[in-house]
Design an enzyme around this catalytic site. Sequence first.
Site, PDB file in Angstrom:
ATOM      1  N   ASN A 195       1.758   6.387  -0.602  1.00  0.00           N
ATOM      2  CA  ASN A 195       2.476   6.297  -1.873  1.00  0.00           C
ATOM      3  C   ASN A 195       2.031   7.459  -2.773  1.00  0.00           C
ATOM      4  O   ASN A 195       0.905   7.469  -3.252  1.00  0.00           O
ATOM      5  CB  ASN A 195       2.165   4.943  -2.519  1.00  0.00           C
ATOM      6  CG  ASN A 195       2.874   4.736  -3.843  1.00  0.00           C
ATOM      7  OD1 ASN A 195       3.430   5.671  -4.415  1.00  0.00           O
ATOM      8  ND2 ASN A 195       2.844   3.510  -4.337  1.00  0.00           N
ATOM      9  N   HIS A 242      11.535   5.037  -2.870  1.00  0.00           N
ATOM     10  CA  HIS A 242      10.118   5.253  -3.190  1.00  0.00           C
ATOM     11  C   HIS A 242       9.294   4.732  -2.026  1.00  0.00           C
ATOM     12  O   HIS A 242       9.536   3.632  -1.513  1.00  0.00           O
ATOM     13  CB  HIS A 242       9.777   4.490  -4.478  1.00  0.00           C
ATOM     14  CG  HIS A 242       8.323   4.505  -4.798  1.00  0.00           C
ATOM     15  ND1 HIS A 242       7.562   5.658  -4.747  1.00  0.00           N
ATOM     16  CD2 HIS A 242       7.476   3.513  -5.154  1.00  0.00           C
ATOM     17  CE1 HIS A 242       6.313   5.365  -5.074  1.00  0.00           C
ATOM     18  NE2 HIS A 242       6.230   4.067  -5.320  1.00  0.00           N
ATOM     19  N   CYS A 275       5.634   5.620 -10.781  1.00  0.00           N
ATOM     20  CA  CYS A 275       6.343   5.802  -9.503  1.00  0.00           C
ATOM     21  C   CYS A 275       7.849   6.006  -9.681  1.00  0.00           C
ATOM     22  O   CYS A 275       8.504   6.562  -8.809  1.00  0.00           O
ATOM     23  CB  CYS A 275       6.079   4.626  -8.571  1.00  0.00           C
ATOM     24  SG  CYS A 275       4.345   4.453  -8.165  1.00  0.00           S
TER      25      CYS A 275
HETATM   26  O1  UT7 Z   1       4.158   2.281  -6.239  1.00  0.00           O
HETATM   27  C1  UT7 Z   1       4.100   1.221  -7.134  1.00  0.00           C
HETATM   28  C2  UT7 Z   1       4.535   0.024  -6.480  1.00  0.00           C
HETATM   29  N1  UT7 Z   1       3.472  -0.500  -5.638  1.00  0.00           N
HETATM   30  C3  UT7 Z   1       3.799  -1.238  -4.645  1.00  0.00           C
HETATM   31  O2  UT7 Z   1       4.976  -1.370  -4.409  1.00  0.00           O
HETATM   32  C4  UT7 Z   1       2.735  -1.947  -3.870  1.00  0.00           C
HETATM   33  C5  UT7 Z   1       3.231  -3.304  -3.546  1.00  0.00           C
HETATM   34  N2  UT7 Z   1       2.289  -4.131  -2.792  1.00  0.00           N
HETATM   35  C6  UT7 Z   1       1.967  -3.889  -1.517  1.00  0.00           C
HETATM   36  O3  UT7 Z   1       2.363  -2.883  -0.949  1.00  0.00           O
HETATM   37  C7  UT7 Z   1       1.161  -4.936  -0.782  1.00  0.00           C
HETATM   38  O4  UT7 Z   1       1.047  -6.061  -1.594  1.00  0.00           O
HETATM   39  C8  UT7 Z   1      -0.252  -4.438  -0.366  1.00  0.00           C
HETATM   40  C9  UT7 Z   1      -0.147  -3.465   0.783  1.00  0.00           C
HETATM   41  C10 UT7 Z   1      -0.925  -3.800  -1.563  1.00  0.00           C
HETATM   42  C11 UT7 Z   1      -1.115  -5.610   0.092  1.00  0.00           C
HETATM   43  O5  UT7 Z   1      -0.461  -6.357   1.112  1.00  0.00           O
HETATM   44  P1  UT7 Z   1      -0.412  -7.965   1.025  1.00  0.00           P
HETATM   45  O6  UT7 Z   1       0.171  -8.420   2.294  1.00  0.00           O
HETATM   46  O7  UT7 Z   1       0.320  -8.290  -0.245  1.00  0.00           O
HETATM   47  O8  UT7 Z   1      -1.917  -8.348   0.972  1.00  0.00           O
HETATM   48  P2  UT7 Z   1      -2.740  -9.115  -0.187  1.00  0.00           P
HETATM   49  O9  UT7 Z   1      -2.912  -8.240  -1.388  1.00  0.00           O
HETATM   50  O10 UT7 Z   1      -2.137 -10.453  -0.389  1.00  0.00           O
HETATM   51  O11 UT7 Z   1      -4.149  -9.265   0.517  1.00  0.00           O
HETATM   52  C12 UT7 Z   1      -4.328 -10.000   1.722  1.00  0.00           C
HETATM   53  C13 UT7 Z   1      -5.777  -9.972   2.120  1.00  0.00           C
HETATM   54  C14 UT7 Z   1      -6.726 -10.304   0.981  1.00  0.00           C
HETATM   55  O12 UT7 Z   1      -7.766 -11.067   1.531  1.00  0.00           O
HETATM   56  P3  UT7 Z   1      -7.792 -12.690   1.364  1.00  0.00           P
HETATM   57  O13 UT7 Z   1      -7.785 -12.928  -0.115  1.00  0.00           O
HETATM   58  O14 UT7 Z   1      -6.512 -13.158   2.036  1.00  0.00           O
HETATM   59  O15 UT7 Z   1      -9.034 -13.071   2.080  1.00  0.00           O
HETATM   60  C15 UT7 Z   1      -7.272  -8.985   0.548  1.00  0.00           C
HETATM   61  O16 UT7 Z   1      -8.573  -9.062  -0.005  1.00  0.00           O
HETATM   62  O17 UT7 Z   1      -6.134  -8.640   2.534  1.00  0.00           O
HETATM   63  C16 UT7 Z   1      -7.322  -8.218   1.841  1.00  0.00           C
HETATM   64  N3  UT7 Z   1      -7.258  -6.775   1.663  1.00  0.00           N
HETATM   65  C17 UT7 Z   1      -7.647  -5.901   2.609  1.00  0.00           C
HETATM   66  N4  UT7 Z   1      -8.158  -6.081   3.842  1.00  0.00           N
HETATM   67  C18 UT7 Z   1      -8.432  -4.973   4.563  1.00  0.00           C
HETATM   68  C19 UT7 Z   1      -6.788  -6.080   0.584  1.00  0.00           C
HETATM   69  N5  UT7 Z   1      -6.887  -4.760   0.834  1.00  0.00           N
HETATM   70  C20 UT7 Z   1      -7.419  -4.632   2.072  1.00  0.00           C
HETATM   71  C21 UT7 Z   1      -7.730  -3.514   2.873  1.00  0.00           C
HETATM   72  N6  UT7 Z   1      -8.244  -3.740   4.103  1.00  0.00           N
HETATM   73  N7  UT7 Z   1      -7.530  -2.245   2.466  1.00  0.00           N
END
Ligand code: UT7
Length: 323
Positions: free
Chosen positions: A280, A250, A115
């Site tokens: 992204n 980004h 990225c």
């Molecule tokens: O380009 C390279 C750099 N990349 C980034 O900068 C990405 C950085 N990270 C992010 O953008 C965020 O962390 C995400 C958008 C990927 C995720 O958001 P989050 O608020 O950090 O969510 P999380 O990963 O902590 O997941 C929260 C919950 C989980 O469920 P439990 O464990 O709380 O029951 C996940 O399993 O959301 C669940 N989950 C989803 N639910 C519905 C994960 N993906 C999904 C989904 N739909 N697509």
Amino acid sequence: MSVRRSVLIGTGSALPKRVVTNHELAQMVDTSDEWIVERSGIRARHVAGEGETTASLAIDAAKRACEAAGVEGSSIGLIVLATATPDQTFPASATIVQDALGANGGIAFDVAAVCSGFLYGLGVADSMLRAGMASRALVIGAETFSRILDWEDRATCVLFGDGAGAIVLEAREVAEDGPGVLSTKLHADGAHNELLYVDGGPSSTGTVGHVRMKGREVFRHAVVNLAEVLGEVLVEQSLAPADIDWVVPHQANMRILDATARKLGLPSEKIVVTVDRHANTSAASVPLALDTAVRDGRIKPGDLVVLEAMGGGFTWGASLIRV
Ligand code: UT7
């Protein structure tokens, strides 16, 4: 006194024809439009179809950038293409672009910093132009991440899209307060491979592999690293956040953009946002957003613009440009 600088003389971009909405993804994996919008700000992304590849998107973006710059593609002496999804393991996709532009005989190679690849490419091209190795360069970020996504993994497949963006840089003698790339800072920390990686490759598994990410941890590092590196390019030029006209970040997550802006005390109106419609696009995201804001008239000649990105590696960087 005049200085030799790399001056931005044109931008271009290209997106695949097909748009995939969150609603469509919700029919494929256990997710919802509401979750994706709330957690990431993404509403839709472009996904490459048959015949659309990293190189074909890069060629379209490069041609548009040359057209905007008013220069012939054949006049480009240096092509640096940032990608993690090349058409072939080798040769570099940059050489495919070079041939399509009729710029054969110059320098062409790919850089891999995921990225942050566009920032790395910009840093390399700027150094080579200032060193006199070429006088006109194309820096391209192009990706087809859809081809390395696990379409059954909801934690990653909803976050990425395909596209390409390009800029033309020209080495010019300009006044100290004139246009050009003023400062670029790049970093990498190889200790975080397991937080964001692809589980395959030609030398390890012999397969292409799929993107794997621990999103929450990446998020945490991103906000800290981006605010730090933005501060570094400003300090080097003795500038303050208030001097910046536009931040072109980004486009990984709307909440990362907001948090970084807050950390630096920048108003959200100064942040260029395309994550809602492009998602992204890895190395393509910064030049895609830059081209969007140049073409819609927000970024104008004389503006002070800062580009920043963070991605797998980890790698991260920022560049300050007077347009
Ligand atoms: O380009 C390279 C750099 N990349 C980034 O900068 C990405 C950085 N990270 C992010 O953008 C965020 O962390 C995400 C958008 C990927 C995720 O958001 P989050 O608020 O950090 O969510 P999380 O990963 O902590 O997941 C929260 C919950 C989980 O469920 P439990 O464990 O709380 O029951 C996940 O399993 O959301 C669940 N989950 C989803 N639910 C519905 C994960 N993906 C999904 C989904 N739909 N697509």
